[in-house]
Scaffold this active site. Structure first.
Site, PDB file in Angstrom:
ATOM      1  N   ASP A 182      -7.716   7.087  -3.275  1.00 29.53           N
ATOM      2  CA  ASP A 182      -7.417   5.684  -3.544  1.00 29.53           C
ATOM      3  C   ASP A 182      -6.350   5.120  -2.625  1.00 29.53           C
ATOM      4  O   ASP A 182      -6.168   3.900  -2.567  1.00 29.53           O
ATOM      5  CB  ASP A 182      -6.868   5.559  -4.975  1.00 29.53           C
ATOM      6  CG  ASP A 182      -7.958   5.279  -5.980  1.00 29.53           C
ATOM      7  OD1 ASP A 182      -8.940   4.631  -5.610  1.00 29.53           O
ATOM      8  OD2 ASP A 182      -7.803   5.713  -7.132  1.00 29.53           O
ATOM      9  N   CYS A 183      -5.609   5.980  -1.996  1.00 28.64           N
ATOM     10  CA  CYS A 183      -4.455   5.508  -1.228  1.00 28.64           C
ATOM     11  C   CYS A 183      -4.703   5.492   0.271  1.00 28.64           C
ATOM     12  O   CYS A 183      -3.809   5.156   1.038  1.00 28.64           O
ATOM     13  CB  CYS A 183      -3.247   6.366  -1.568  1.00 28.64           C
ATOM     14  SG  CYS A 183      -2.852   6.240  -3.309  1.00 28.64           S
TER      15      CYS A 183
END
Ligand code: BGC
Ligand code: NOJ
Length: 818
Positions: A492-493
């Site tokens: 997600d990052c």
């Protein structure tokens, strides 16, 4: 250093002292009503949705840690310590008076706390009965003194005004809406009931009450806390009725105990919904109708009913845990596979990432990617619930084949705040659905009409959803023929399309690049894996397989642009530069593509898989597990998004994500290296880390999302325990790949790739209504499998279904040289 021990017989973890490094928690409830409970009785309760139907308050980030929650107080009405009475909490908090004895047992859906002070023993059992929406605290107090004891027992909770986020922010309104009723020992919390709510909470006591309080300040006293309420100190409550301010439920009962006498008091903390036409009693009044609730309270006020409900709960878990049990040479493996890992899988299935001591319950809904992966470990436990979840998830899919990243459990609608565009999301649906069909052979699910975007007018058979999931990737290929990453893929990052230099801005929802350049090798590998499942499904339906050509093209793209010479690259950024390459200054190698590409079979035949996994071993593996990438990003790189916002060694910046480690374990089994796969398994197995509890700090009975990586000062320290994809994936890695008991479309495969030191193991598996008794025997080094089914040798490693009516099948697997 340890803070307790495992009691495998009882399926409990026994905490021996209350001051664990962090609160060590458990979950009560497995259907609609849940409670989070710590080893000192902290935590909170909610009905279905931790944000919108919160029964009690909890203060995250508070000091002292974990106060409030389920408050119990004992007061020795005859003894005084100096000028003050002897008051203590039998669960240690909130009073924190040192106890002579203390023990907390977290079990499957229940928690027991036992303690003793000055000859007074307390035995508390907390659980949520199946089928009812309430939490039971059964408190037994015994007098082990040689003289009679004169005691007061108090129980208290602080009600939340339902929406936990609003409750913690909207004080100008909320301090004026609190309302209660108190009738016959039951405190009813009915804030907002007068208007649009048909639900209320209650806190009941089975014994005769000497008094109560429902106004927080009346109970605690001005400027006092839960550790020494003035009502408890005085031994007398004031029967306060809350109007606005802070409604609580506090009950007081007196216990006179002869030597060796024990008494049990039951407290019930529950949620109830009235039918709209039976809201008030009498109709037209403002008094809440108790008609449908009264029999439920009456039932659980009786100790024998409580006992029966507890036994039913034990039985429920016996059944679930009986679906697969193993006896291997290693106790850590046995207890995780047979007890705790399954339990955690169930918890993540129920709650996704919503409510834990690291997830505040007010944030995320059900993640599309997360819930599909949770299903991989869950399908065999309750297939009918898995089926419903799959249909719910698929109904939030968009006509483009993309998916809302999350949906809200109460409404089942996609969440607009976070939106879609996480380009890996739809592919996970293919994996979860394949796992479900392999487990159940419920091929009909593919013909089930399922809406897009929750709109029934847009319904199409589920099979169409799968095809659109695949097509979604193919419609979004980048300059190297690799899938475009969108907002992010599994990581997600790694936000390659959002460059944020504004403090506080969300990396995941800000998109300021057009997204036509940044590509993901991870999604490419995932596509190849999903395509293999689609082939199996199409073959069974007698249809032409539509995706293997596309998968070979993507494979070619991986080899052409995604292979770095000794490992798989991670991605290409918005400028077309590689990420996860030796060309990079930092972040040269990432774990995710090594895992997913080898799981998909890439390079298994030609040695490149082995090279990639050797690189993982050399560069990423630590004693505490395998880190996400190396070198860690030592400074903030604007063009990479959130990833380098974390200090080195934490979270996505080179932390040990216990979710990704099993991909490497599975990959190692794909190339036949059972010792290495198992070594990685043990490094992050919570039970093996029990001895390191002072370093690990989180619960030794469940996986944590992350363990700090080697670049962090606190290398080895875990965070974000309980709600993590680590539960399902570690379970899949150990049971399906290392132990090798794997459902397939055709039957149950038995193909272990186990440690060379093991002589074998035994397993019992219920599969499609048949009980398989599996015995694995090592005949020498190697992983060649020869199967005997009910005494007859068979070809291959898949045990096809026996004739209808067969209840039991015996499988012997000989593992050894080819
Ligand atoms: C966290 C990720 C998580 C994501 C969820 C990020 O801030 O670092 O681990 O996946 O939020 O939305
Ligand atoms: C936790 C999120 O819930 C999950 O969806 C994501 O894949 C991992 N963090 C890694 O970023």
């Amino acid at each position: 250093m340890r803070y307790g021990h495992f009691d495998d017989e009882q399926r409990e973890y026994v905490i021996e002292r209350p001051d664990t490094p962090l609160p060590w928690i458990n979950y009560l409830g497995c259907e609609d009503h849940f409670g989070i409970i710590s080893n000192t009785g902290g935590g909170y309760s909610f009905y279905r949705d931790a944000r919108l139907r919160r029964l009690t308050r909890y203060r995250y980030n508070s000091t002292p840690l974990d106060t409030g929650g389920r408050c119990l107080y004992l007061r020795d009405d005859a003894a005084e310590v100096g000028a003050t009475p002897l008051v203590w909490s039998p669960s240690w908090q909130p009073v924190r008076r040192e106890l002579d004895q203390y023990e907390c047992r977290h079990g499957m859906g229940y928690t027991l706390i036992r303690s003793r002070l000055q000859g007074i023993e307390a035995d508390i059992r907390y659980f949520v009965p199946l089928g009812d929406s309430l939490e039971i605290w059964e408190v037994t107090i015994a007098n082990r003194r040689s003289r009679p004891a004169n005691l007061s027992l108090f129980a208290a909770v602080e009600f939340c005004l339902w929406d936990a986020l609003d409750d913690a922010s909207n004080f100008q309104r909320n301090l004026s809406v609190g309302e209660v009723e108190v009738v016959e020992g039951v405190i009813y919390h009915k804030s907002e009931y007068r208007e649009r709510r048909n639900h209320f909470a209650f806190f009941a006591c089975s014994a005769e009450v000497a008094g109560f309080d429902t106004q927080r300040e009346a109970f605690l006293g001005p400027y006092r806390g839960w550790e020494s309420p003035s009502g408890v100190q005085a031994g007398l409550l004031s029967n306060s009725i809350a109007h606005g301010w802070q409604p609580i439920g506090a009950q007081h009962t007196r216990l006179q105990l002869k030597p060796d006498e024990a008494k049990t008091v039951v407290f019930l903390l529950g949620y109830h919904e009235n039918p709209p036409d039976d809201k008030f009693d009498p109709a037209g009044s403002q008094v809440l109708s108790k008609r449908s609730l009264t029999p439920i309270i009456a039932r659980y006020r009786q100790p024998q009913e409580v006992e029966a409900a507890f036994l039913a709960l034990r039985h429920y878990w016996d059944e679930l845990l009986g679906k697969l049990s193993v006896t291997t040479p290693d106790p850590h493996t046995n207890r995780m596979v047979n007890i705790w890992n399954v339990y955690q899988v169930m918890t993540t299935f129920n709650l996704s990432r919503s409510a834990s001591y690291f997830e505040s319950g007010v944030g995320r809904g059900m993640g599309f990617r997360d819930s599909n992966q949770d299903l991989l470990g869950f399908v065999h436990l309750a297939p009918e619930r898995a089926r419903q979840r799959i249909l719910d998830l698929a109904a939030t899919q968009l006509p483009s084949g993309g998916a809302y990243h999350q949906y809200q459990p109460l409404t089942k609608l996609g969440n607009n705040d976070i939106g879609s565009g996480f380009n890996d999301d739809p592919l996970w649906l293919v994996l979860s659905l394949a796992a479900y069909i392999k487990e159940t052979a419920d091929w009909d699910i593919l013909d089930e009409p399922v809406p897009y975007d929750s709109n029934p007018e847009l319904a199409e058979p589920l099979y169409g959803h799968l095809q659109r999931s695949m097509q979604y990737t193919l419609d979004r290929l980048g300059p190297h023929g690799l899938p475009l990453i969108g907002r992010a893929d599994w990581n997600d990052c790694l936000n390659l399309n959002s460059f944020s230099d504004t403090p506080g801005e969300s990396f995941q929802t800000t998109t300021n690049k057009d997204g036509k350049v940044a590509e993901s090798v991870f999604i490419a590998g995932l596509f190849v894996l999903a395509a293999q499942e689609m082939v199996g499904i199409a073959r069974h339906r007698g249809e032409a397989d539509a995706f293997s050509d596309a998968a070979s093209k993507i494979e070619d793209a991986i080899w052409a642009a995604g292979w770095d010479g000794a490992w798989f690259r991670r991605a290409y950024d918005d400028s077309g530069n590689p990420i996860g390459s030796k060309e990079c200054e930092e972040g040269q190698i990432f774990i995710e593509p090594q895992g997913v590409c080898v799981m998909a079979g890439l390079g298994v035949e030609d040695g490149r898989a082995q090279r990639a996994l050797d690189a993982v071993a050399d560069r990423l593996a630590t004693v505490h597990g395998i880190v996400l990438h190396q070198p860690a990003y030592s400074r903030y790189y604007l063009h990479l998004g959130e990833i380098s916002s974390y200090p080195p060694g934490y979270k996505e910046n080179a932390g040990i994500f216990c979710h990704t480690n099993p991909w490497i374990m599975i990959a190692e089994t794909r190339i036949g290296r059972g010792d290495r796969a198992y070594d990685y398994y043990l490094r992050i197995n919570p039970s093996t880390r029990e001895d390191l509890s002072d370093v690990h700090r989180c619960e030794p009975y469940v996986y944590a999302q992350m363990i700090a990586g080697r670049d962090a000062p606190a290398h080895g320290e875990a965070k974000n325990s309980w709600l993590t994809g680590s539960a399902a994936w570690n379970y899949v890695a150990i049971t399906q790949w290392i132990l090798g008991i794997r459902p397939t479309f055709e039957g149950l495969e038995v193909a272990p790739v186990m440690p060379s030191t093991w002589d074998g193991f035994k397993a019992e598996r219920y599969f499609r209504g048949v009980r398989y008794l599996i015995q694995v025997e090592r005949t020498g080094p190697g992983n060649e499998i020869r199967l005997e089914v009910d005494g007859h040798p068979i070809e291959g490693t898949v045990v096809t279904l026996p004739p209808v009516g067969t209840q039991e099948v015996r499988v012997i697997a000989k593992v050894g040289p080819g």
